[in-house]
Design an enzyme around this catalytic site. Structure first.
Site, PDB file in Angstrom:
ATOM      1  CG  ASP A   1       5.890  -0.225   2.648  1.00 37.98           C
ATOM      2  OD1 ASP A   1       4.855  -0.909   2.815  1.00 37.98           O
ATOM      3  OD2 ASP A   1       5.994   0.463   1.436  1.00 37.98           O
TER       4      ASP A   1
ATOM      5  CG  ASP B   1       0.633  -1.903   2.634  1.00 39.57           C
ATOM      6  OD1 ASP B   1       0.453  -1.525   3.009  1.00 39.57           O
ATOM      7  OD2 ASP B   1       0.604  -2.184   1.957  1.00 39.57           O
ATOM      8  CD  GLU B   2       2.151   2.321   4.793  1.00 39.10           C
ATOM      9  OE1 GLU B   2       3.027   2.590   5.191  1.00 39.10           O
ATOM     10  OE2 GLU B   2       1.391   2.713   4.522  1.00 39.10           O
TER      11      GLU B   2
END
Length: 349
Positions: free
Chosen positions: A11, A105-106
Site C-alpha cells: 500500500d 496505489d495498492e
C-alpha cells in the site's frame, strides 16, 4: 492456521500527495492535499502533516481549510500518478506474476512459490520502490489477503508488519474490531454498545446473533474476526467491468455530499477507462451504495456513454431507496460481452 500461502499487500503511502511532494519538494513537510480547489469540492487524499490537523480524504475543501488554513491544495494529475503506479507494478513483476492490483496505489502479491521469507521480500520491494520512484510504501505479510491487508496498515507510513500463520489466532483476538475491513464508526459503536471492542469478544457471538444485528455482513464478520479468508490472488483476469469504489472514514450525511464524492470518482473512472479500456464497448452503467446500517443497493441502466449526468440520475435513484447516511459509494460500467461469449458479466464493486 495451517497454510503455505504467503501474501503481501503493498500500500503506497498517501500516494497522490506523495507523488506531488516528490514533484514539489518545497512542500514535502507542509500540509498538502490533492483534490478539488473550490469550496464545494472534496479532497482525494492528503499527506501526513495535513492529517495531523484532522484533514482526511473525501473531506469537503471548506472543512479542510477550517481545520488547516495553511493547507496547500493541488489539482489531481492522473497521468502523473498512473506513470508512478506503472513503475511500481513493474517492480512487482520482478518477484512474482501473481499480482492483483486493487487500485493505482495498492496490490496483493502471492509469493508462496519463492523460498525467501515474505518479510525479506516485502522489505526489498519497498526499498526498490523508494530507490527507483522516490516514494514510500507500507506492506503487510500474512497467510491470506485479509491478514495481509490489515497488517499493511499496522506500521504506516513506510513500515511493514508480518503475521505468521501460527500467530493469526493471537493477532485476530487482540485486533480491535474497528480495524476489520468494512467496520465503520456506526458499526463499531453498535458493537461497543454490546460490549465488543476486540475480535476475541466478537468471536464469542454466534452466526445467528451476527446476522440479526448486521444482516449478511454479520456472516462475513463471523469469518473476518477469525482471520478466515480463502480468496486467491487473481492475476491477469479478463476485465468484465471497471469500477471506482470508496469507503468513507466518515459517513456522507446528505445527497449533496454524495454528489460531490461522485464527481471525483467519475473523473477517476473516466481516466481509468481511457487508459485501460479505450476500445471496450460499454453495456451498462451502475451506482452502488452501502448505507450506515450496512444495507446495500445498486442502481443501473443500459448505456454506452458513461456521462456524469447518468450517474447523477442513478445516484438519486439509489439514495432515494433509503436516505440513510452513506458509508460506501461505488460507480462503474459493465462491458459488453465479446462476440461468441456467453459468460455473465459481473460488476466487481
Amino acid at each position: 492456521m495451517k497454510t503455505n500461502r504467503r501474501i503481501i499487500h503493498i500500500d503506497m503511502d498517501c500516494f497522490y500527495a506523495a507523488v506531488e511532494m516528490r514533484e514539489h519538494p518545497q512542500f514535502a513537510h507542509r500540509p498538502l492535499a490533492v483534490g478539488g480547489a473550490s469550496g464545494r469540492g472534496v479532497l482525494t487524499t492528503c499527506n501526513y502533516p495535513a492529517r495531523a490537523y484532522g484533514v482526511r480524504s473525501a473531506m469537503p475543501v471548506f472543512k479542510a481549510r477550517e481545520l488547516c488554513p495553511q493547507l496547500i491544495i493541488l489539482p489531481v494529475r492522473f497521468e502523473l500518478y498512473r506513470a508512478a503506479s506503472k513503475k511500481v507494478r513493474e517492480i512487482f513483476t520482478r518477484y512474482t506474476d501473481l499480482i492483483e492490483p486493487l487500485s493505482l496505489d495498492e496490490a496483493y502479491l502471492d509469493v508462496s512459490h519463492l523460498r525467501r521469507p515474505g518479510a525479506e521480500i516485502a522489505a526489498e520491494i519497498r526499498a526498490t520502490i523508494l530507490a527507483e520512484t522516490g516514494l514510500t510504501a507500507s506492506a503487510g505479510i500474512g497467510p491470506n489477503k485479509l491478514i495481509a491487508k490489515v497488517a499493511s496498515d499496522w506500521n504506516k507510513p513506510n513500515g511493514q508488519c508480518i503475521v505468521a500463520p501460527s500467530k493469526v489466532d493471537l493477532f485476530m483476538r487482540e485486533l480491535p474490531v474497528r480495524r476489520i475491513w468494512g467496520v465503520g464508526p456506526k458499526s463499531a459503536t453498535r458493537l461497543s454498545e454490546n460490549g465488543i471492542e476486540t475480535c476475541a469478544q466478537l468471536q464469542l457471538k454466534d452466526k445467528t446473533w451476527l446476522a440479526q444485528e448486521f444482516g449478511s455482513f454479520g456472516l462475513e464478520l463471523y469469518k473476518l474476526c477469525r482471520g478466515i479468508d480463502e480468496r486467491p490472488v487473481q492475476a491477469n483476469r479478463i476485465r468484465k467491468s471497471l469500477s471506482n469504489e470508496r469507503t468513507f472514514s466518515k459517513n456522507l450525511e446528505s445527497l449533496e455530499a454524495c454528489q460531490q464524492a461522485l464527481i471525483r470518482q467519475h473523473d477517476e473512472m473516466i481516466e481509468d477507462l481511457r487508459q485501460s479500456a479505450p476500445d471496450r464497448k460499454i453495456a451498462k452503467l451502475l451506482v452502488k451504495l452501502k448505507f450506515s446500517d450496512f444495507r446495500r443497493t445498486t442502481a443501473e441502466m443500459p448505456g454506452q456513454k458513461p456521462d456524469l449526468k447518468h450517474y447523477q440520475q442513478l445516484l438519486r435513484e439509489a439514495w432515494g431507496r433509503s436516505g440513510e447516511p452513506v458509508r460506501l459509494l461505488g460507480i462503474g460500467v459493465r462491458f459488453a460481452e465479446s462476440e461468441g461469449s456467453s459468460e455473465q458479466l459481473e460488476l466487481a464493486l
